[in-house]
Design a protein around this motif. Sequence first.
Motif, PDB file in Angstrom:
ATOM      1  N   HIS A  36       0.814  -1.065   0.157  1.00  9.28           N
ATOM      2  CA  HIS A  36      -0.098   0.038   0.058  1.00  9.28           C
ATOM      3  C   HIS A  36       0.951   1.294   0.045  1.00  9.28           C
ATOM      4  O   HIS A  36       2.065   1.369   0.214  1.00  9.28           O
ATOM      5  N   GLN A  37       0.265   2.612  -0.128  1.00  9.08           N
ATOM      6  CA  GLN A  37       0.979   3.676  -0.315  1.00  9.08           C
ATOM      7  C   GLN A  37       1.404   4.329   1.258  1.00  9.08           C
ATOM      8  O   GLN A  37       1.748   5.314   1.214  1.00  9.08           O
ATOM      9  N   VAL A  38       1.071   3.607   2.210  1.00 10.18           N
ATOM     10  CA  VAL A  38       1.355   4.148   3.494  1.00 10.18           C
ATOM     11  C   VAL A  38       3.019   4.143   3.592  1.00 10.18           C
ATOM     12  O   VAL A  38       3.781   3.137   3.363  1.00 10.18           O
TER      13      VAL A  38
ATOM     14  N   HIS B 206      -6.724  15.669   8.178  1.00 13.82           N
ATOM     15  CA  HIS B 206      -6.645  14.008   8.768  1.00 13.82           C
ATOM     16  C   HIS B 206      -6.972  13.242   7.596  1.00 13.82           C
ATOM     17  O   HIS B 206      -7.847  12.604   7.454  1.00 13.82           O
ATOM     18  N   GLY B 207      -5.820  13.504   6.479  1.00  8.84           N
ATOM     19  CA  GLY B 207      -5.930  12.500   5.134  1.00  8.84           C
ATOM     20  C   GLY B 207      -6.400  13.158   3.913  1.00  8.84           C
ATOM     21  O   GLY B 207      -6.982  14.103   4.004  1.00  8.84           O
ATOM     22  N   GLY B 208      -6.046  12.345   3.007  1.00 11.50           N
ATOM     23  CA  GLY B 208      -6.389  12.963   1.616  1.00 11.50           C
ATOM     24  C   GLY B 208      -7.782  13.063   1.126  1.00 11.50           C
ATOM     25  O   GLY B 208      -8.315  13.917   0.450  1.00 11.50           O
ATOM     26  N   SER B 209      -8.404  12.163   1.660  1.00 12.78           N
ATOM     27  CA  SER B 209      -9.900  12.028   1.598  1.00 12.78           C
ATOM     28  C   SER B 209     -10.516  13.273   2.092  1.00 12.78           C
ATOM     29  O   SER B 209     -11.504  14.071   1.410  1.00 12.78           O
ATOM     30  N   LEU B 210     -10.169  13.638   3.347  1.00 11.78           N
ATOM     31  CA  LEU B 210     -10.672  14.728   3.952  1.00 11.78           C
ATOM     32  C   LEU B 210     -10.290  16.218   2.924  1.00 11.78           C
ATOM     33  O   LEU B 210     -10.992  16.983   3.020  1.00 11.78           O
TER      34      LEU B 210
ATOM     35  N   THR C 170     -10.557   8.426 -10.791  1.00 10.08           N
ATOM     36  CA  THR C 170     -10.079   9.112  -9.865  1.00 10.08           C
ATOM     37  C   THR C 170     -10.349   8.512  -8.476  1.00 10.08           C
ATOM     38  O   THR C 170     -11.231   7.627  -8.253  1.00 10.08           O
ATOM     39  N   HIS C 171      -9.547   9.076  -7.368  1.00 14.94           N
ATOM     40  CA  HIS C 171      -9.679   8.409  -6.087  1.00 14.94           C
ATOM     41  C   HIS C 171     -11.183   8.350  -5.564  1.00 14.94           C
ATOM     42  O   HIS C 171     -11.675   9.404  -5.912  1.00 14.94           O
ATOM     43  N   TYR C 172     -11.657   7.344  -4.993  1.00 15.31           N
ATOM     44  CA  TYR C 172     -12.931   7.048  -4.473  1.00 15.31           C
ATOM     45  C   TYR C 172     -13.530   8.440  -3.689  1.00 15.31           C
ATOM     46  O   TYR C 172     -14.816   8.658  -3.637  1.00 15.31           O
ATOM     47  N   SER C 173     -12.605   8.934  -3.031  1.00 17.53           N
ATOM     48  CA  SER C 173     -12.895  10.151  -2.234  1.00 17.53           C
ATOM     49  C   SER C 173     -13.517  11.452  -2.883  1.00 17.53           C
ATOM     50  O   SER C 173     -14.330  12.168  -2.094  1.00 17.53           O
ATOM     51  N   VAL C 174     -13.190  11.347  -4.365  1.00 16.77           N
ATOM     52  CA  VAL C 174     -13.449  12.543  -4.995  1.00 16.77           C
ATOM     53  C   VAL C 174     -15.281  12.361  -5.098  1.00 16.77           C
ATOM     54  O   VAL C 174     -15.995  13.090  -4.872  1.00 16.77           O
TER      55      VAL C 174
ATOM     56  N   ALA D 110      -2.135   8.773 -10.265  1.00 18.38           N
ATOM     57  CA  ALA D 110      -3.227   8.166  -9.902  1.00 18.38           C
ATOM     58  C   ALA D 110      -2.949   6.960  -8.996  1.00 18.38           C
ATOM     59  O   ALA D 110      -1.917   6.470  -9.072  1.00 18.38           O
ATOM     60  N   THR D 111      -4.023   6.768  -8.106  1.00 17.97           N
ATOM     61  CA  THR D 111      -3.699   5.803  -7.077  1.00 17.97           C
ATOM     62  C   THR D 111      -3.483   4.267  -7.735  1.00 17.97           C
ATOM     63  O   THR D 111      -2.238   3.553  -7.231  1.00 17.97           O
ATOM     64  N   SER D 112      -4.313   3.775  -8.834  1.00 15.04           N
ATOM     65  CA  SER D 112      -3.871   2.548  -9.291  1.00 15.04           C
ATOM     66  C   SER D 112      -2.635   2.252  -9.856  1.00 15.04           C
ATOM     67  O   SER D 112      -1.799   1.400  -9.704  1.00 15.04           O
TER      68      SER D 112
ATOM     69  N   VAL E 275      -5.907  19.536  -8.439  1.00 15.54           N
ATOM     70  CA  VAL E 275      -4.840  18.491  -8.648  1.00 15.54           C
ATOM     71  C   VAL E 275      -4.793  17.412  -7.490  1.00 15.54           C
ATOM     72  O   VAL E 275      -4.346  18.218  -6.264  1.00 15.54           O
ATOM     73  N   ASP E 276      -5.136  16.400  -7.463  1.00 16.50           N
ATOM     74  CA  ASP E 276      -5.145  15.417  -6.462  1.00 16.50           C
ATOM     75  C   ASP E 276      -3.742  14.766  -6.513  1.00 16.50           C
ATOM     76  O   ASP E 276      -3.529  13.873  -7.541  1.00 16.50           O
ATOM     77  N   ALA E 277      -2.882  15.502  -5.777  1.00 15.01           N
ATOM     78  CA  ALA E 277      -1.400  15.062  -5.855  1.00 15.01           C
ATOM     79  C   ALA E 277      -1.162  14.561  -4.528  1.00 15.01           C
ATOM     80  O   ALA E 277       0.022  14.499  -4.000  1.00 15.01           O
TER      81      ALA E 277
ATOM     82  N   ALA F 100      -4.839  22.188  -4.785  1.00 21.21           N
ATOM     83  CA  ALA F 100      -3.916  20.773  -4.718  1.00 21.21           C
ATOM     84  C   ALA F 100      -4.095  20.065  -3.269  1.00 21.21           C
ATOM     85  O   ALA F 100      -4.365  20.800  -2.485  1.00 21.21           O
ATOM     86  N   ILE F 101      -4.109  18.679  -3.339  1.00 23.65           N
ATOM     87  CA  ILE F 101      -3.880  18.202  -1.977  1.00 23.65           C
ATOM     88  C   ILE F 101      -2.329  17.414  -1.982  1.00 23.65           C
ATOM     89  O   ILE F 101      -1.978  17.007  -3.160  1.00 23.65           O
ATOM     90  N   TRP F 102      -1.938  17.235  -0.753  1.00 23.96           N
ATOM     91  CA  TRP F 102      -0.555  16.530  -0.833  1.00 23.96           C
ATOM     92  C   TRP F 102      -0.568  15.911   0.587  1.00 23.96           C
ATOM     93  O   TRP F 102      -0.656  16.311   1.767  1.00 23.96           O
TER      94      TRP F 102
ATOM     95  N   ALA G 213       1.367  13.889   3.130  1.00 23.47           N
ATOM     96  CA  ALA G 213       2.916  13.818   3.625  1.00 23.47           C
ATOM     97  C   ALA G 213       3.290  12.207   4.305  1.00 23.47           C
ATOM     98  O   ALA G 213       4.065  11.813   4.388  1.00 23.47           O
ATOM     99  N   HIS G 214       2.009  11.702   4.564  1.00 24.01           N
ATOM    100  CA  HIS G 214       2.171  10.214   5.153  1.00 24.01           C
ATOM    101  C   HIS G 214       2.327   9.386   4.133  1.00 24.01           C
ATOM    102  O   HIS G 214       2.256   8.181   4.220  1.00 24.01           O
ATOM    103  N   LYS G 215       2.378   9.702   2.752  1.00 28.90           N
ATOM    104  CA  LYS G 215       2.850   8.781   1.782  1.00 28.90           C
ATOM    105  C   LYS G 215       4.380   9.036   1.598  1.00 28.90           C
ATOM    106  O   LYS G 215       5.186   8.413   2.323  1.00 28.90           O
ATOM    107  N   MET G 216       4.861   9.836   0.629  1.00 28.60           N
ATOM    108  CA  MET G 216       6.213  10.038   0.359  1.00 28.60           C
ATOM    109  C   MET G 216       6.939  10.901   1.199  1.00 28.60           C
ATOM    110  O   MET G 216       8.211  10.906   0.940  1.00 28.60           O
TER     111      MET G 216
HETATM  112  C1  LIG Z   1      -4.599   9.937  -5.306  1.00 29.37           C
HETATM  113  C2  LIG Z   1      -5.080   9.707  -3.955  1.00 29.37           C
HETATM  114  N1  LIG Z   1      -5.982  10.889  -3.502  1.00 29.37           N
HETATM  115  C3  LIG Z   1      -6.347  10.512  -2.323  1.00 29.37           C
HETATM  116  C4  LIG Z   1      -6.145   9.591  -1.383  1.00 29.37           C
HETATM  117  C5  LIG Z   1      -6.646   9.446  -0.150  1.00 29.37           C
HETATM  118  O1  LIG Z   1      -5.822   9.700   0.952  1.00 29.37           O
HETATM  119  P1  LIG Z   1      -6.155   9.116   2.436  1.00 29.37           P
HETATM  120  O2  LIG Z   1      -5.915   7.764   2.514  1.00 29.37           O
HETATM  121  O3  LIG Z   1      -5.055  10.005   3.247  1.00 29.37           O
HETATM  122  O4  LIG Z   1      -7.361   9.564   2.867  1.00 29.37           O
HETATM  123  C6  LIG Z   1      -5.187   8.538  -1.648  1.00 29.37           C
HETATM  124  C7  LIG Z   1      -4.943   7.420  -0.988  1.00 29.37           C
HETATM  125  O5  LIG Z   1      -4.498   6.394  -1.355  1.00 29.37           O
HETATM  126  C8  LIG Z   1      -4.718   8.602  -3.274  1.00 29.37           C
HETATM  127  O6  LIG Z   1      -3.810   7.664  -3.523  1.00 29.37           O
END
Ligand SMILES: Cc1ncc(COP(=O)(O)O)c(C=O)c1O
Length: 471
Positions: A89-91, A148-152, A186-190, A243-245, A268-270, A295-297, A299-302
Amino acid sequence: MTDSSGRWEIAEYERLAAIAIAAAARFVAESQAGDVSVGSPPPLPELIDNLRLRSLIREGGLDPESFEPWLGEMLANSVRLHHPAQVAHQVGAPDVPAAVADLVQGVINQPMSIYEMGPAAHAMERVVIEWMSEKLGWPDGAGGVLTHGGSLANLTVLLAARAAAAPDAWVEGVDGALAVLAPQSTHYSVRRSVAMLGLGERAVVDLEVDEYERIVPGALGEALERCHAAGRRPMALVAAACATSTGLHDDLEAIGAFCRRHDIWFHVDAAHGATALLSPAHRHLLRGIEHADSAIWDAHKMMRTSALAAAVLLRDARRLEAAFKQKAAYLIYEDSDETGLSLLERQVECTKAALGTRIFLNVAFRGEQGIARYLEAQYSKTLRFWELIGARDGFECLSRPESNILCFRYGHDPDLQVRLREQLLREERFHLSSTEVNGERWLRMTVTAPATSEETVEGLLDAIEKLAAAG
Ligand SMILES: Cc1ncc(COP(=O)(O)O)c(C=O)c1O
């Protein structure tokens, strides 16, 4: 023990912390050396029993003596992010300064949305946001907030975009005419954010993608026509870096130019890829982000902080403040010169963890260059793995990687890919993920542990060949 008044017994803290630090250090040492198996979770009920969770939560009973073996068992049932064979995973595999930031935060507990509730932590968040905005190449007036996270973070950005497109929506609700342009990939959070914002999931207008699920810039005009034909006006367009995938990047320059021509908010979902802005060798992947509206970034990834620490960034920070039109009288002083000292008008959270401290300490210790070197090492290893995999009979990669995410498969049978992943995990030797790209099933690796090497990947490919041969 705390004494009867609830005050700390300092010796207890020192003893438990010493046990925990020694155990955590051992955990990382044996993980990164690959001295232990990568692990595989037992069935959930078994784990609950093994850790005595039900009795401990009802009856208590942990003490300094029993803590050490119990913690050992807990760690043995935790994912080893520093392990070379942990490529699922991307963690991020956290770095030392961020880990120490969490240790200190656990004690001082600074819920720092309001300056006076955590001055140092609040100051660090402000400086982190300022620094990230600079890295994006944005002018004065850019800014944002940590969340607290990219989704939020995606939700927060889209709320700001909604406020720009429909300023009355906060009070009156949405009128059903708004749309968000984004690809299926797109990431499902969008998509989830669009639904949560009351637009309805149908408000997402799909963008055409190529065989690698990248947005096709030449087809954006047609998508806009579809949007208008459906009686909707675009509130934002979302592109990915990366992209996530697939770990591949959209063409931000071309997409951004389209958005500017049509006056569409360009987001830009970065979450994964923004850290490449720190690397002279890789920042070209994000060319065009300097023209984005937001944009979003993560830090808990890279950037190797512990989860979570995500940034919401806007080219014009005032547009973020327009997103939240609510006032909480006991925290936000209307017409007061104190308002600049609160983050509440920019974020969903009220109380918020000291996210900036993790980021700040990693950057302050390692320097931008140190973080860039980590990213470059992971990206170039992944490129090398692409060569190794491509050179083996029966294996195929989706595409040349642009990041530390790589999709590959053995043969074409989708069920085989799923079975291989499960068998590898059961054997406790390798932890991979799997994804669907353009309707096809792939194995997927995200190379985050510094310890992952060519030897790891050769071992993985050997194991896959053996499992496939055994049927
Ligand atoms: C492109 C992208 N956007 C958003 C997210 C969501 O991030 P988070 O898991 O921090 O909510 C991810 C997580 O995998 C992602 O890859």
